[in-house]
Design an enzyme around this catalytic site. Structure first.
Site, mmCIF file in Angstrom:
data_model
loop_
_atom_site.group_PDB
_atom_site.id
_atom_site.type_symbol
_atom_site.label_atom_id
_atom_site.label_comp_id
_atom_site.label_asym_id
_atom_site.label_seq_id
_atom_site.Cartn_x
_atom_site.Cartn_y
_atom_site.Cartn_z
ATOM 1 N N SER A 216 0.708 -1.323 0.060
ATOM 2 C CA SER A 216 0.063 0.036 -0.006
ATOM 3 C C SER A 216 0.972 1.243 0.014
ATOM 4 C CB SER A 216 -0.910 -0.107 1.180
ATOM 5 O OG SER A 216 -1.608 1.311 1.333
ATOM 6 N N GLY A 218 -0.438 4.259 0.157
ATOM 7 C CA GLY A 218 -1.287 5.447 0.886
ATOM 8 C C GLY A 218 -2.383 5.780 -0.475
ATOM 9 N N GLY A 221 -1.747 4.651 -4.024
ATOM 10 C CA GLY A 221 -2.243 3.390 -4.770
ATOM 11 C C GLY A 221 -1.585 2.302 -4.158
ATOM 12 N N GLY A 247 -6.772 0.613 4.183
ATOM 13 C CA GLY A 247 -6.218 -0.367 3.906
ATOM 14 C C GLY A 247 -6.735 -1.856 4.069
ATOM 15 N N ASP A 248 -7.894 -1.744 4.915
ATOM 16 C CA ASP A 248 -8.724 -3.063 5.199
ATOM 17 C C ASP A 248 -9.507 -3.199 3.982
ATOM 18 O OD1 ASP A 248 -7.362 -3.217 7.757
ATOM 19 O OD2 ASP A 248 -9.220 -1.845 8.582
#
Length: 308
Positions: A216, A218, A221, A247-248
């Site tokens: 990730s 942030g 992408g 993120g989940d």
């Protein structure tokens, strides 16, 4: 059935204030409470996408009862959480009008050896009905630091694909057990590999045991290195809002794409669109559906397929 494991579940509490400033008193304009912990957030997004999801992990005390009560109002999510003597933790998010969020996470209950042994037995039974399993989040006190490594090996023994989303020493040991996919952020990846260059670090994480790595980045992408190729997936623009749970949602998109047998570029586009749509939602485990549906076709995915 998709199985998500959240060993350190939480009751997520979000406070909204006009302007968060240290050393002052704040008037809270809105309070929300949701079942939380990374795997439960993942499960709610998956259920909203129409997937059958079972959640497991530990719950206890009055906070755990409140969590399970709220979980009963979540359509499509089956509760297979295990009760323990300790009290489930709370996580506190304070979000202000600018979109900035301050997070306070309690450590979680102390898990007794007998409770950990009972969970491992129940986990094997749940895996027998699972198409894929996601191991998510931190470990509560009392659970061995190598717990995720053991759960990865159990899933592999039963030929169930496994995604690992954790950090620190549990991630390092878990990667060595050869999960099918890990999804660290850049800080977690740097801690694992010692490299702050994401492309180099994702390749190094694969050499350490992960079959595929999706990092990730942030708001920029996702970066993926897999046996089939490597890709970069970028949203069409940046979004301001509450990033808690983004993120989940990316994990949910990756799992959904795997179950739907999408090629990697489409999985990544789905994950990035869900992540961005979560930033615009009020609490973790939710996403703005209209934004998601608009964005999924606008995510730019570049890269190449590895030659067979």
């Amino acid at each position: 059935m998709i199985l998500t494991v959240t060993l350190n579940t939480a009751l997520d509490i979000t406070y909204r204030v006009r302007d968060l400033r240290p050393h002052t008193t704040h008037r809270v304009t809105d309070v929300t409470e949701r079942p939380g912990g990374k795997g439960l957030n993942v499960a709610r997004v998956l259920a909203a996408l129409g997937h059958e999801v079972t959640v497991t992990g530990f719950v206890g005390g009055a906070t755990g009862r409140a969590l399970r009560d709220r979980l009963t109002h979540t359509p499509g999510v089956v509760d297979a959480l295990m009760p323990v003597k300790g009290a489930t933790r709370r996580t506190i998010a304070v979000a202000d009008a600018s979109g900035d969020t301050t997070q306070l996470n309690e450590p979680g209950p102390l898990i007794a050896p007998a409770e950990w042994s009972a969970f491992q037995e129940a986990y094997v039974d749940l895996l027998r009905s699972a198409s894929v399993v996601a191991l998510c989040g931190s470990l509560p006190p009392g659970v061995p630091v190598g717990a995720y490594a053991g759960l990865v090996r159990t899933a592999r023994t039963l030929s169930v694909p496994v995604l690992l989303d954790t950090s620190g020493e549990p991630l390092r040991r878990g990667v060595a057990a050869r999960p099918d996919l890990v999804k660290p952020n850049t800080d977690e990846l740097a801690e694992l590999t010692g490299s702050h260059e994401p492309s180099r670090a994702t390749r190094d994480a694969r050499r350490r045991g992960a079959q595929a790595v999706v990092a990730s980045l942030g708001p920029e992408g996702l970066l993926a290195h897999t046996p089939e190729g490597h890709w970069r997936a970028t949203p069409p623009r940046r979004f301001r809002g509450n990033p808690t749970g983004a993120g989940d949602s990316a994990v949910a998109g990756l799992l959904s794409g795997l179950v739907d047998r999408l090629p990697w570029p489409d999985r990544l586009a789905r994950a990035v669109a869900l992540s961005a749509a979560t930033v615009l939602a009020p609490v973790a485990g939710e996403f703005d559906r209209q934004t998601y549906e608009e964005l999924v076709g606008q995510v730019a995915v570049t890269g190449e397929v590895t030659a067979a």
